[in-house]
Design a protein around this motif. Structure first.
Motif, short mmCIF file in Angstrom:
data_model
loop_
_atom_site.label_atom_id
_atom_site.label_comp_id
_atom_site.label_asym_id
_atom_site.label_seq_id
_atom_site.Cartn_x
_atom_site.Cartn_y
_atom_site.Cartn_z
N PHE A 17 0.77 -1.09 0.11
CA PHE A 17 -0.03 -0.03 0.09
C PHE A 17 1.00 1.31 -0.05
CE2 PHE A 17 -2.62 -3.34 1.91
CZ PHE A 17 -3.86 -3.34 1.12
N ALA A 18 0.57 2.08 -0.95
CA ALA A 18 1.39 3.31 -0.96
C ALA A 18 0.60 4.23 -0.16
CB ALA A 18 1.41 4.01 -2.45
N LEU A 19 1.22 4.98 0.86
CA LEU A 19 0.50 5.84 1.83
C LEU A 19 1.12 7.38 1.87
CD1 LEU A 19 0.99 3.25 4.87
CD2 LEU A 19 -0.62 3.29 3.49
N ALA A 20 -0.15 8.09 2.26
CA ALA A 20 0.17 9.35 2.44
C ALA A 20 0.99 9.54 3.89
CB ALA A 20 -1.46 10.24 2.48
N ALA A 21 1.24 10.66 4.02
CA ALA A 21 2.20 10.92 5.32
C ALA A 21 1.50 10.57 6.57
CB ALA A 21 2.49 12.54 5.31
N GLN A 22 2.19 9.98 7.46
CA GLN A 22 1.53 9.32 8.68
C GLN A 22 0.61 10.66 9.59
OE1 GLN A 22 4.28 7.76 11.35
NE2 GLN A 22 2.67 7.59 13.05
N ALA A 23 1.22 11.63 9.79
CA ALA A 23 0.67 12.72 10.51
C ALA A 23 -0.47 12.96 10.08
CB ALA A 23 1.61 14.00 10.52
N GLU A 24 -0.76 13.11 8.74
CA GLU A 24 -2.01 13.65 7.88
C GLU A 24 -3.06 12.43 7.92
OE1 GLU A 24 -0.27 14.03 3.95
OE2 GLU A 24 0.34 16.10 4.47
N ALA A 25 -2.71 11.21 8.45
CA ALA A 25 -3.52 10.25 8.33
C ALA A 25 -4.29 10.07 9.89
CB ALA A 25 -3.31 9.04 8.01
N GLN A 26 -3.59 10.86 10.74
CA GLN A 26 -4.14 10.53 12.15
C GLN A 26 -5.17 10.86 12.52
OE1 GLN A 26 -2.36 9.42 14.77
NE2 GLN A 26 -0.08 9.53 14.02
N ALA A 27 -5.96 11.70 11.77
CA ALA A 27 -7.47 12.06 12.14
C ALA A 27 -8.48 10.68 11.81
CB ALA A 27 -7.97 13.42 11.07
N ASN A 28 -7.84 10.02 11.01
CA ASN A 28 -8.62 8.67 10.56
C ASN A 28 -8.65 7.75 11.71
OD1 ASN A 28 -9.28 9.43 8.25
ND2 ASN A 28 -7.73 8.89 7.25
N THR A 29 -7.72 7.77 12.84
CA THR A 29 -7.60 6.94 13.91
C THR A 29 -8.93 7.10 14.68
OG1 THR A 29 -6.30 8.47 15.33
CG2 THR A 29 -5.21 7.03 14.00
N PRO A 59 -4.28 13.74 2.01
CA PRO A 59 -4.06 13.05 3.34
C PRO A 59 -5.12 12.26 3.85
CG PRO A 59 -3.94 15.62 3.42
CD PRO A 59 -4.20 14.98 2.08
N GLY A 60 -4.53 11.09 4.43
CA GLY A 60 -5.35 9.85 4.94
C GLY A 60 -5.51 8.79 3.71
N GLN A 61 -5.17 9.05 2.44
CA GLN A 61 -5.60 8.16 1.49
C GLN A 61 -4.30 7.04 1.02
OE1 GLN A 61 -6.39 10.74 -2.01
NE2 GLN A 61 -8.35 10.88 -1.42
N ALA A 62 -4.87 5.96 0.47
CA ALA A 62 -3.75 4.97 0.26
C ALA A 62 -4.08 4.38 -1.25
CB ALA A 62 -3.83 3.80 1.11
N GLY A 68 7.38 -2.22 -8.94
CA GLY A 68 7.67 -1.59 -10.13
C GLY A 68 6.92 -0.29 -10.57
N ALA A 69 5.64 -0.18 -9.91
CA ALA A 69 4.72 0.92 -10.32
C ALA A 69 5.33 2.19 -9.69
CB ALA A 69 3.43 0.55 -9.51
N ALA A 70 4.93 3.23 -10.36
CA ALA A 70 5.16 4.73 -9.90
C ALA A 70 4.59 4.93 -8.76
CB ALA A 70 4.91 5.66 -11.12
N ILE A 71 5.53 5.57 -7.87
CA ILE A 71 4.87 6.07 -6.44
C ILE A 71 4.16 7.27 -6.92
CG2 ILE A 71 5.83 7.19 -4.31
CD1 ILE A 71 6.16 4.16 -4.52
N PRO A 72 2.94 7.26 -6.26
CA PRO A 72 2.16 8.64 -6.36
C PRO A 72 2.61 9.72 -5.90
CG PRO A 72 1.05 7.05 -4.88
CD PRO A 72 2.16 6.32 -5.36
N LYS A 73 2.20 10.89 -6.05
CA LYS A 73 2.66 12.28 -5.52
C LYS A 73 1.88 12.15 -3.97
CE LYS A 73 2.96 17.03 -5.98
NZ LYS A 73 2.59 18.38 -6.89
N GLY A 74 2.80 12.60 -3.18
CA GLY A 74 2.34 12.65 -1.66
C GLY A 74 2.50 11.28 -0.89
N CYS A 75 2.97 10.47 -1.58
CA CYS A 75 2.98 9.18 -0.74
C CYS A 75 4.66 9.09 0.21
CB CYS A 75 3.56 7.91 -1.88
SG CYS A 75 3.98 6.50 -1.20
N GLN A 76 4.35 8.80 1.29
CA GLN A 76 5.65 8.74 2.32
C GLN A 76 6.24 7.42 2.07
OE1 GLN A 76 4.65 8.74 6.49
NE2 GLN A 76 6.44 9.79 6.82
N GLN A 101 12.07 0.80 6.84
CA GLN A 101 12.16 0.62 5.51
C GLN A 101 11.02 1.40 4.73
OE1 GLN A 101 14.59 -0.45 3.64
NE2 GLN A 101 13.09 -0.22 1.79
N ARG A 102 11.35 2.00 3.85
CA ARG A 102 10.16 2.66 2.88
C ARG A 102 9.68 2.16 1.74
NH1 ARG A 102 11.85 7.99 0.92
NH2 ARG A 102 9.79 8.25 0.49
#
Length: 117
Positions: A17-29, A59-62, A68-76, A101-102
């Motif tokens: 899963f390609a994830l947005a920045a952790q701090a931005e996803a905190q609201a989803n918890t 923020p908060g998306q995955a 081999g796929a391109a990493i989306p913009k905003g992915c941490q 590891q990223r």
């Protein structure tokens, strides 16, 4: 001489899963049904292996992403499938998987345009 950078874009080194920045996803918890020790992300679709389409995470998306796929913009980072809990239109990611590891191979990290081969 190399004609282009390789890889030609930031690339996933794992299926996961390609994830947005952790701090931005905190609201989803705070959502009901959220598993303790996990952060919830909203799934936006899938990026297949070799896909170079320019996509973007908010923020908060995955995205599900393949090696081999391109990493989306905003992915941490990319987190492997096997450590996550996937449900309909969401993925819960353990907090400890957001360290270390990223699983991202940077653009041009193997070969730079103009380098001798």
């Amino acid at each position: 001489m190399a004609q282009a950078n390789e890889p030609p874009y930031d690339q996933s080194t794992r299926d996961g899963f390609a994830l947005a920045a952790q701090a931005e996803a905190q609201a989803n918890t705070l959502e009901k049904g959220h598993a303790p020790g996990y952060i919830r992300y909203q799934l936006q679709g899938e990026i297949p292996a070799g896909c170079s389409q320019a996509l973007e995470l908010a923020p908060g998306q995955a995205f599900r992403i393949m090696t081999g796929a391109a990493i989306p913009k905003g992915c941490q980072r990319v987190v492997p499938f096997e450590v996550c809990q996937e449900g309909p239109s969401r993925v819960d990611v353990p907090l400890e998987a957001l360290q270390g590891q990223r699983y991202i191979r940077p653009h041009g990290s193997s070969i730079r345009a103009g380098e001798a081969l």
